[in-house]
Design a protein around this motif. Structure first.
Motif, short mmCIF file in Angstrom:
data_model
loop_
_atom_site.label_atom_id
_atom_site.label_comp_id
_atom_site.label_asym_id
_atom_site.label_seq_id
_atom_site.Cartn_x
_atom_site.Cartn_y
_atom_site.Cartn_z
N LYS A 114 12.17 45.46 -48.99
CA LYS A 114 10.87 45.71 -49.62
C LYS A 114 10.37 47.12 -49.38
CE LYS A 114 7.93 43.98 -45.95
NZ LYS A 114 6.67 43.47 -45.55
N TRP A 115 10.81 47.75 -48.26
CA TRP A 115 10.43 49.15 -48.02
C TRP A 115 11.52 50.08 -48.55
CZ3 TRP A 115 5.56 49.30 -46.85
CH2 TRP A 115 4.99 48.30 -46.04
N LYS A 116 11.18 51.35 -48.69
CA LYS A 116 12.16 52.31 -49.23
C LYS A 116 13.05 52.91 -48.15
CE LYS A 116 9.75 53.73 -53.44
NZ LYS A 116 8.39 53.15 -53.35
N GLY A 117 12.61 52.83 -46.90
CA GLY A 117 13.38 53.45 -45.82
C GLY A 117 14.47 52.53 -45.29
N GLU A 118 15.42 53.12 -44.57
CA GLU A 118 16.48 52.27 -44.00
C GLU A 118 15.90 51.39 -42.91
OE1 GLU A 118 19.14 54.59 -41.04
OE2 GLU A 118 18.66 56.03 -42.61
N GLY A 119 16.56 50.26 -42.68
CA GLY A 119 16.08 49.30 -41.69
C GLY A 119 16.36 49.75 -40.26
N THR A 120 15.99 48.88 -39.33
CA THR A 120 16.19 49.16 -37.91
C THR A 120 17.68 49.36 -37.60
OG1 THR A 120 14.26 47.84 -37.34
CG2 THR A 120 15.89 48.17 -35.59
N THR A 121 17.96 50.36 -36.78
CA THR A 121 19.33 50.62 -36.33
C THR A 121 19.88 49.37 -35.64
OG1 THR A 121 18.67 52.91 -35.92
CG2 THR A 121 20.76 52.18 -34.94
N GLN A 122 21.08 48.95 -36.02
CA GLN A 122 21.70 47.79 -35.38
C GLN A 122 21.87 48.04 -33.88
OE1 GLN A 122 22.54 44.85 -36.78
NE2 GLN A 122 22.08 45.42 -38.90
#
Length: 233
Positions: free
Chosen positions: A1-9
């Motif tokens: 839903k956001w444009k940025g990448e998600g949390t680093t694994q």
């Protein structure tokens, strides 16, 4: 839903691991730090919260737990040239940039955010600063920048990219907005600016011109002793 990448694994393992790496090998001089507590304080700054309502002060406990002195004359501020800074500071041996402090080291090049009403991290997407200013990562670096500037003393070094689009001294920018206003004037003897162009890059900005002149004027108006050098090698 956001444009940025998600949390680093594997964020937790990376943060705790970097913390131990820092206190054991990078800079053991800082002494013992509780890396598990540092992770908990970091996580609690943004977990279970709307990812667009995270403020710099939410990281206060994290900063308190990871804080250490920055040696006088070793501070290195920068804009638009992170990789050059990393090689230039030699991981804290020559200079100690924000990324060479414990609190900067654990967050460098990572991404993270939580979600309201859920204890989990969001691995799918995180808000960009364009979407909302008060996101977890932006507020982290604001708090880290404020702290770093407050702790800096002696001769202050500033490394700027003379080939950067939009000028070497960006406004708004972390240096302009969070670092300069938090300098402790009585602790600073002088400010040395280096303007370095990219190899093969255009020479857009230099000492006494454009945005660098704006910076020099601002610092001198604040009463600092300022010198500027082009393409310092």
């Amino acid at each position: 839903k956001w444009k940025g990448e998600g949390t680093t694994q594997n964020l937790e393992n990376i943060v705790i691991g970097r913390c131990y790496d820092y206190i054991r090998t990078v800079n053991p001089a800082v002494g013992e730090k509780n890396c598990s507590q540092i992770w908990e304080a970091f996580k609690n700054a943004f977990i279970n919260k709307d990812p667009c309502s995270i403020l710099p002060k939410d990281y206060a406990l994290f900063i308190n737990l990871s804080l250490h002195t920055i040696p006088p004359n070793k501070s290195l501020f920068w804009e638009n040239n992170q990789l050059l800074v990393n090689s230039f500071s030699a991981r804290g041996r020559r200079y100690m940039s924000l990324g060479d402090t414990l609190f900067g080291f654990v967050g460098d090049f990572l991404n993270w955010c939580g979600q309201a009403d859920s204890p989990g991290l969001d691995y799918e997407s995180c808000p960009t600063t364009m979407e909302c200013e008060n996101n977890a990562v932006e507020s982290f670096w604001r708090m880290a920048s404020i702290t770093y500037a407050q702790q800096s003393s002696g001769v202050i070094h500033v490394l700027l990219n003379g080939s950067a689009d939009g000028g070497a001294f960006p406004q708004p920018g972390f240096f302009a907005d969070y670092e300069i206003p938090n300098f402790q004037k009585g602790n600073i003897s002088k400010i040395v600016i280096w303007v370095v162009d990219d190899i093969e890059g255009p020479d857009i900005d230099s000492c006494g011109a454009h945005s660098v002149k704006t910076l020099e004027t601002r610092l001198k108006t604040l009463g600092y002793d300022v010198t500027c050098t082009d393409n310092y090698k």
